[in-house]
Design a protein around this motif. Structure first.
Motif, mmCIF file in Angstrom:
data_model
loop_
_atom_site.group_PDB
_atom_site.id
_atom_site.type_symbol
_atom_site.label_atom_id
_atom_site.label_comp_id
_atom_site.label_asym_id
_atom_site.label_seq_id
_atom_site.Cartn_x
_atom_site.Cartn_y
_atom_site.Cartn_z
ATOM 1 N N VAL A 159 -5.234 75.366 22.263
ATOM 2 C CA VAL A 159 -3.910 74.734 22.155
ATOM 3 C C VAL A 159 -2.879 75.303 23.318
ATOM 4 C CG1 VAL A 159 -1.998 75.003 20.487
ATOM 5 C CG2 VAL A 159 -4.487 74.873 19.580
ATOM 6 N N GLY A 160 -2.098 74.405 23.810
ATOM 7 C CA GLY A 160 -1.153 74.807 24.912
ATOM 8 C C GLY A 160 -1.842 74.529 26.214
ATOM 9 N N ALA A 161 -3.006 74.389 26.425
ATOM 10 C CA ALA A 161 -3.710 74.205 27.752
ATOM 11 C C ALA A 161 -3.812 72.493 28.063
ATOM 12 C CB ALA A 161 -5.252 74.658 27.737
ATOM 13 N N ASP A 162 -3.435 72.310 29.484
ATOM 14 C CA ASP A 162 -3.620 70.901 29.724
ATOM 15 C C ASP A 162 -4.958 70.723 29.575
ATOM 16 O OD1 ASP A 162 -0.959 70.533 30.151
ATOM 17 O OD2 ASP A 162 -1.166 70.487 32.191
ATOM 18 N N ILE A 163 -5.669 69.459 29.158
ATOM 19 C CA ILE A 163 -6.738 69.167 29.015
ATOM 20 C C ILE A 163 -7.164 67.882 30.209
ATOM 21 C CG2 ILE A 163 -8.900 68.152 27.704
ATOM 22 C CD1 ILE A 163 -7.456 70.870 26.706
ATOM 23 N N GLY A 164 -7.836 68.108 31.218
ATOM 24 C CA GLY A 164 -8.224 67.234 32.146
ATOM 25 C C GLY A 164 -9.647 66.547 32.024
ATOM 26 N N LEU A 165 -10.108 65.333 32.638
ATOM 27 C CA LEU A 165 -11.138 64.679 32.857
ATOM 28 C C LEU A 165 -11.597 64.803 34.335
ATOM 29 C CD1 LEU A 165 -13.836 63.560 31.612
ATOM 30 C CD2 LEU A 165 -12.435 61.272 31.905
ATOM 31 N N ASP A 166 -12.796 64.999 34.669
ATOM 32 C CA ASP A 166 -12.925 64.925 36.029
ATOM 33 C C ASP A 166 -14.603 64.305 36.231
ATOM 34 O OD1 ASP A 166 -13.748 65.076 38.718
ATOM 35 O OD2 ASP A 166 -13.240 67.291 38.916
ATOM 36 N N GLY A 167 -14.424 63.195 36.694
ATOM 37 C CA GLY A 167 -15.641 62.752 37.254
ATOM 38 C C GLY A 167 -16.177 61.409 36.295
ATOM 39 N N GLY A 168 -16.651 60.374 36.776
ATOM 40 C CA GLY A 168 -17.135 59.294 36.196
ATOM 41 C C GLY A 168 -16.473 58.198 35.779
ATOM 42 N N VAL A 169 -14.918 57.815 36.466
ATOM 43 C CA VAL A 169 -14.102 57.045 36.000
ATOM 44 C C VAL A 169 -14.520 55.868 37.253
ATOM 45 C CG1 VAL A 169 -11.896 56.226 36.331
ATOM 46 C CG2 VAL A 169 -12.365 58.692 35.598
ATOM 47 N N ASN A 170 -14.740 54.709 36.628
ATOM 48 C CA ASN A 170 -15.048 53.597 37.398
ATOM 49 C C ASN A 170 -14.211 52.447 36.866
ATOM 50 O OD1 ASN A 170 -16.193 52.392 35.074
ATOM 51 N ND2 ASN A 170 -18.399 53.378 35.653
ATOM 52 N N SER A 171 -14.269 51.096 37.616
ATOM 53 C CA SER A 171 -13.314 49.952 37.000
ATOM 54 C C SER A 171 -13.709 49.374 35.929
ATOM 55 C CB SER A 171 -13.737 49.063 38.038
ATOM 56 O OG SER A 171 -15.285 48.573 38.161
ATOM 57 N N THR A 172 -14.929 49.726 35.269
ATOM 58 C CA THR A 172 -15.158 49.373 33.777
ATOM 59 C C THR A 172 -14.575 50.190 32.831
ATOM 60 O OG1 THR A 172 -17.207 48.447 34.554
ATOM 61 C CG2 THR A 172 -16.939 48.685 32.246
ATOM 62 N N ASN A 173 -14.765 51.319 32.966
ATOM 63 C CA ASN A 173 -13.962 52.427 31.856
ATOM 64 C C ASN A 173 -12.763 52.928 32.060
ATOM 65 O OD1 ASN A 173 -14.447 54.587 33.618
ATOM 66 N ND2 ASN A 173 -16.607 55.010 32.884
ATOM 67 N N ALA A 174 -12.081 52.940 33.422
ATOM 68 C CA ALA A 174 -10.955 53.483 33.941
ATOM 69 C C ALA A 174 -9.718 53.084 32.744
ATOM 70 C CB ALA A 174 -10.194 52.858 35.178
ATOM 71 N N LYS A 175 -9.401 52.210 32.284
ATOM 72 C CA LYS A 175 -8.417 51.913 31.054
ATOM 73 C C LYS A 175 -8.781 52.487 29.910
ATOM 74 C CE LYS A 175 -6.103 47.955 28.741
ATOM 75 N NZ LYS A 175 -6.035 46.646 28.567
ATOM 76 N N LYS A 176 -10.015 52.537 29.493
ATOM 77 C CA LYS A 176 -10.106 53.287 28.166
ATOM 78 C C LYS A 176 -9.935 54.881 28.271
ATOM 79 C CE LYS A 176 -13.624 54.514 24.822
ATOM 80 N NZ LYS A 176 -15.315 54.243 24.469
ATOM 81 N N ILE A 177 -10.450 55.420 29.810
ATOM 82 C CA ILE A 177 -10.154 56.795 29.978
ATOM 83 C C ILE A 177 -8.637 57.220 29.955
ATOM 84 C CG2 ILE A 177 -10.602 58.546 31.748
ATOM 85 C CD1 ILE A 177 -13.400 57.126 32.189
ATOM 86 N N LEU A 178 -7.857 56.363 30.728
ATOM 87 C CA LEU A 178 -6.614 56.575 31.066
ATOM 88 C C LEU A 178 -5.647 56.620 29.790
ATOM 89 C CD1 LEU A 178 -6.195 55.175 34.640
ATOM 90 C CD2 LEU A 178 -6.440 57.352 34.171
ATOM 91 N N GLN A 179 -6.212 55.592 28.893
ATOM 92 C CA GLN A 179 -5.418 55.630 27.474
ATOM 93 C C GLN A 179 -5.836 56.716 26.447
ATOM 94 O OE1 GLN A 179 -5.227 51.557 26.913
ATOM 95 N NE2 GLN A 179 -3.929 51.043 28.590
ATOM 96 N N ALA A 180 -6.999 57.429 26.713
ATOM 97 C CA ALA A 180 -7.557 58.240 25.802
ATOM 98 C C ALA A 180 -6.850 59.543 25.339
ATOM 99 C CB ALA A 180 -8.702 58.921 26.370
ATOM 100 N N GLY A 181 -5.631 59.712 26.334
ATOM 101 C CA GLY A 181 -5.019 60.927 25.819
ATOM 102 C C GLY A 181 -5.018 62.330 26.688
ATOM 103 N N PHE A 182 -5.744 62.087 27.905
ATOM 104 C CA PHE A 182 -6.063 63.223 28.681
ATOM 105 C C PHE A 182 -4.795 63.711 29.332
ATOM 106 C CE2 PHE A 182 -10.365 61.889 28.277
ATOM 107 C CZ PHE A 182 -11.269 63.036 28.231
#
Length: 209
Positions: A159-182
């Motif tokens: 709680v209180g920490a920024d949560i990031g994602l690193d790796g695996g983003v491509n043209s197929t999944n980018a929209k889902k990842i960027l709208q997931a809430g990271f």
């Protein structure tokens, strides 16, 4: 809103400078990936070759077995976040304490197969938790779909920490990842592997509207 942060993974100063010049056209923040050749069989540019970028925020992701000298150099560079790869340094307490004492933001990165609960003892020191989309060390790997479940778990544990994602983003999944809430999504290949990084970044921004 999710922040799209270009991730820089290069072996020499010329490529580093080239990618930073591109980043200046895109955004005000990037992540520098640092690999020591011991954690995995890969080695990147060292922090001793890096000059502080006063006009850009720089996160530093340390995929190194002994973070001591790297943390000190990252502090000198006044990194925005200093992130230690948990599997490379499973006892990070003294390094996180040093980062916090310096007044900078401390973070841990965690591979897909490592339970988030193993990082819970460090929760009070974390400003940033970086969920790896694939095992750290090499760019261009396939996304582990468990990252979406891990985001929900991380929100409860850190709680209180920024949560990031690193790796695996491509043209197929980018929209889902960027709208997931990271809070942050680090992207390397989809930006720097493009013939037109500016257009690639602009397309990614379009998913945030």
């Amino acid at each position: 809103m999710t922040k799209i942060v270009p991730a820089v993974l290069v072996q020499d100063k010329a490529d580093y400078q080239k990618q930073v010049s591109v980043i200046r056209q895109l955004t005000n923040r990037f992540q520098l990936d640092v690999i020591d050749g011991q954690y995995v069989d890969n080695k990147t540019i060292g922090l001793d070759e890096i000059v502080r970028t006063n006009d850009l925020l720089m996160d530093v992701h340390l995929m190194v077995v002994d973070p001591t000298k790297y943390v000190e150099r990252a502090i000198i560079l006044h990194a925005n976040n200093i992130i230690i790869q948990f599997e490379a340094c499973p006892e990070p307490t003294k390094h996180l304490e040093r980062i916090k004492k310096s007044g900078l933001n401390a973070g841990l990165a965690v591979n897909p197969d490592t339970k988030l609960s193993k990082l819970k003892p460090h929760a009070d020191m974390l400003d940033h938790l970086l969920i790896m989309g694939y095992p750290a060390g090499f760019a261009g790997q396939k996304l582990d779909a468990r990252v979406f479940e891990r985001l929900e778990e991380a929100r409860k544990l850190f709680v209180g920490a920024d949560i990031g994602l690193d790796g695996g983003v491509n043209s197929t999944n980018a929209k889902k990842i960027l709208q997931a809430g990271f809070d942050v999504v680090n992207i390397n290949t989809l930006i720097f592997g493009s013939d037109d990084p500016l257009n690639a970044y602009s397309n990614l921004l379009g998913y945030l509207i």
